[in-house]
Design a protein around this motif. Sequence first.
Motif, PDB file in Angstrom:
ATOM      1  N   THR A 146      36.933  41.299  25.483  1.00  0.00           N
ATOM      2  CA  THR A 146      38.114  40.772  24.788  1.00  0.00           C
ATOM      3  C   THR A 146      37.954  40.791  23.264  1.00  0.00           C
ATOM      4  O   THR A 146      38.717  40.137  22.563  1.00  0.00           O
ATOM      5  N   SER A 147      36.969  41.572  22.767  1.00  0.00           N
ATOM      6  CA  SER A 147      36.766  41.619  21.302  1.00  0.00           C
ATOM      7  C   SER A 147      38.045  42.053  20.588  1.00  0.00           C
ATOM      8  O   SER A 147      38.395  41.510  19.545  1.00  0.00           O
ATOM      9  N   GLU A 148      38.709  43.035  21.175  1.00  0.00           N
ATOM     10  CA  GLU A 148      39.925  43.528  20.524  1.00  0.00           C
ATOM     11  C   GLU A 148      41.112  43.435  21.458  1.00  0.00           C
ATOM     12  O   GLU A 148      42.011  44.269  21.443  1.00  0.00           O
ATOM     13  N   MET A 149      41.092  42.422  22.290  1.00  0.00           N
ATOM     14  CA  MET A 149      42.140  42.266  23.295  1.00  0.00           C
ATOM     15  C   MET A 149      42.668  40.838  23.236  1.00  0.00           C
ATOM     16  O   MET A 149      41.872  39.899  23.162  1.00  0.00           O
ATOM     17  N   SER A 150      43.985  40.668  23.252  1.00  0.00           N
ATOM     18  CA  SER A 150      44.527  39.309  23.263  1.00  0.00           C
ATOM     19  C   SER A 150      44.311  38.722  24.656  1.00  0.00           C
ATOM     20  O   SER A 150      44.061  39.455  25.616  1.00  0.00           O
ATOM     21  N   ILE A 151      44.451  37.410  24.752  1.00  0.00           N
ATOM     22  CA  ILE A 151      44.280  36.765  26.053  1.00  0.00           C
ATOM     23  C   ILE A 151      45.377  37.232  27.015  1.00  0.00           C
ATOM     24  O   ILE A 151      45.139  37.378  28.216  1.00  0.00           O
ATOM     25  N   GLU A 152      46.564  37.513  26.474  1.00  0.00           N
ATOM     26  CA  GLU A 152      47.667  38.002  27.326  1.00  0.00           C
ATOM     27  C   GLU A 152      47.301  39.358  27.926  1.00  0.00           C
ATOM     28  O   GLU A 152      47.560  39.621  29.093  1.00  0.00           O
ATOM     29  N   ALA A 153      46.709  40.228  27.086  1.00  0.00           N
ATOM     30  CA  ALA A 153      46.325  41.554  27.578  1.00  0.00           C
ATOM     31  C   ALA A 153      45.210  41.434  28.624  1.00  0.00           C
ATOM     32  O   ALA A 153      45.221  42.140  29.638  1.00  0.00           O
ATOM     33  N   ALA A 154      44.271  40.516  28.386  1.00  0.00           N
ATOM     34  CA  ALA A 154      43.189  40.306  29.356  1.00  0.00           C
ATOM     35  C   ALA A 154      43.777  39.787  30.673  1.00  0.00           C
ATOM     36  O   ALA A 154      43.356  40.200  31.754  1.00  0.00           O
ATOM     37  N   PHE A 155      44.759  38.904  30.561  1.00  0.00           N
ATOM     38  CA  PHE A 155      45.406  38.351  31.760  1.00  0.00           C
ATOM     39  C   PHE A 155      46.111  39.455  32.544  1.00  0.00           C
ATOM     40  O   PHE A 155      46.005  39.526  33.769  1.00  0.00           O
ATOM     41  N   ARG A 156      46.802  40.355  31.832  1.00  0.00           N
ATOM     42  CA  ARG A 156      47.495  41.456  32.527  1.00  0.00           C
ATOM     43  C   ARG A 156      46.485  42.362  33.247  1.00  0.00           C
ATOM     44  O   ARG A 156      46.708  42.779  34.374  1.00  0.00           O
ATOM     45  N   ALA A 157      45.363  42.640  32.572  1.00  0.00           N
ATOM     46  CA  ALA A 157      44.326  43.478  33.193  1.00  0.00           C
ATOM     47  C   ALA A 157      43.767  42.787  34.445  1.00  0.00           C
ATOM     48  O   ALA A 157      43.572  43.425  35.490  1.00  0.00           O
ATOM     49  N   ALA A 158      43.564  41.468  34.342  1.00  0.00           N
ATOM     50  CA  ALA A 158      43.023  40.716  35.483  1.00  0.00           C
ATOM     51  C   ALA A 158      44.030  40.711  36.633  1.00  0.00           C
ATOM     52  O   ALA A 158      43.654  40.877  37.800  1.00  0.00           O
ATOM     53  N   GLN A 159      45.310  40.541  36.289  1.00  0.00           N
ATOM     54  CA  GLN A 159      46.362  40.493  37.320  1.00  0.00           C
ATOM     55  C   GLN A 159      46.385  41.759  38.179  1.00  0.00           C
ATOM     56  O   GLN A 159      46.555  41.698  39.391  1.00  0.00           O
ATOM     57  N   ILE A 160      46.215  42.908  37.515  1.00  0.00           N
ATOM     58  CA  ILE A 160      46.210  44.189  38.247  1.00  0.00           C
ATOM     59  C   ILE A 160      45.063  44.196  39.259  1.00  0.00           C
ATOM     60  O   ILE A 160      45.240  44.531  40.424  1.00  0.00           O
ATOM     61  N   LEU A 161      43.876  43.737  38.813  1.00  0.00           N
ATOM     62  CA  LEU A 161      42.711  43.725  39.708  1.00  0.00           C
ATOM     63  C   LEU A 161      42.918  42.732  40.863  1.00  0.00           C
ATOM     64  O   LEU A 161      42.574  43.015  42.010  1.00  0.00           O
ATOM     65  N   ILE A 162      43.493  41.580  40.556  1.00  0.00           N
ATOM     66  CA  ILE A 162      43.705  40.557  41.599  1.00  0.00           C
ATOM     67  C   ILE A 162      44.722  41.058  42.619  1.00  0.00           C
ATOM     68  O   ILE A 162      44.509  40.974  43.834  1.00  0.00           O
ATOM     69  N   ASP A 163      45.816  41.626  42.138  1.00  0.00           N
ATOM     70  CA  ASP A 163      46.866  42.088  43.056  1.00  0.00           C
ATOM     71  C   ASP A 163      46.341  43.202  43.966  1.00  0.00           C
ATOM     72  O   ASP A 163      46.742  43.295  45.122  1.00  0.00           O
ATOM     73  N   GLU A 164      45.410  43.993  43.449  1.00  0.00           N
ATOM     74  CA  GLU A 164      44.781  45.032  44.291  1.00  0.00           C
ATOM     75  C   GLU A 164      43.895  44.403  45.362  1.00  0.00           C
ATOM     76  O   GLU A 164      43.800  44.914  46.474  1.00  0.00           O
ATOM     77  N   ALA A 165      43.199  43.317  44.968  1.00  0.00           N
ATOM     78  CA  ALA A 165      42.203  42.721  45.880  1.00  0.00           C
ATOM     79  C   ALA A 165      42.824  41.760  46.885  1.00  0.00           C
ATOM     80  O   ALA A 165      42.238  41.489  47.925  1.00  0.00           O
ATOM     81  N   LEU A 166      44.004  41.214  46.593  1.00  0.00           N
ATOM     82  CA  LEU A 166      44.625  40.202  47.460  1.00  0.00           C
ATOM     83  C   LEU A 166      45.033  40.762  48.816  1.00  0.00           C
ATOM     84  O   LEU A 166      45.452  41.899  48.923  1.00  0.00           O
TER      85      LEU A 166
END
Length: 208
Positions: A188-208
Amino acid sequence: MGFTIAIDGPAASGKGTLARKIAERYGFHHLDTGLTYRATAKALLDAGLPLDDETLAAEQADKVDLGALDRSVLAAHEIGEAASKVAVMPAVRRALVEAQRRFAIREPGVVLDGRDIGTVVCPGAELKLYVTASPGVRAGRRFEEIGKSGGNLSYDDVLDDIRRRDARDMGRVDSPLRPADDAHLLDTSEMSIEAAFRAAQILIDEAL
Ligand code: C5P
């Protein structure tokens, strides 16, 4: 047992904010495991007890009530420092990890964040994230937070603390901070928390 998301990373990497947002979005229970180490350290400090007596510290760790962890009482910088000292003692970790694992079986799912969730507490987690950022960026974030709450540490002091805490967390023998082999890395050095959240959401939705 529900769906388990393990989030690890160093101090001020943004993992706590990310964990809270994920828990809110998916209706999962959230445990900031750093607060359990902080509560143990605070109990010792309040009682005037040493931070390096393993038996005394483990007694306090046994008494930590996960339902009563209050971030506002445990946020102080000195408590974080003290927490990283008590966290090197195996008997303290055993007591807290046991409580954290009892929490982790809640339905419909849980998000735990800390240093050893993917490697030790929940090695079978359905999704593991390792959130990191450069020491300079993390010190900048922490410096801003401290300034807002009226503290007056310099940026250099905060950077020194971050480096010291990293060394202690990564260098300890029992459960050192490191990414699990199957963790997804989020820098997250150059990533906003919103962008990190969107990246995490993609991974979670794949794993759910
Ligand atoms: O994340 P936080 O700054 O609240 O954690 C305080 C300290 O507790 C960390 O520096 C670390 O030493 C310890 N800790 C740990 N294992 C965890 C969570 C926190 O050792 N799972």
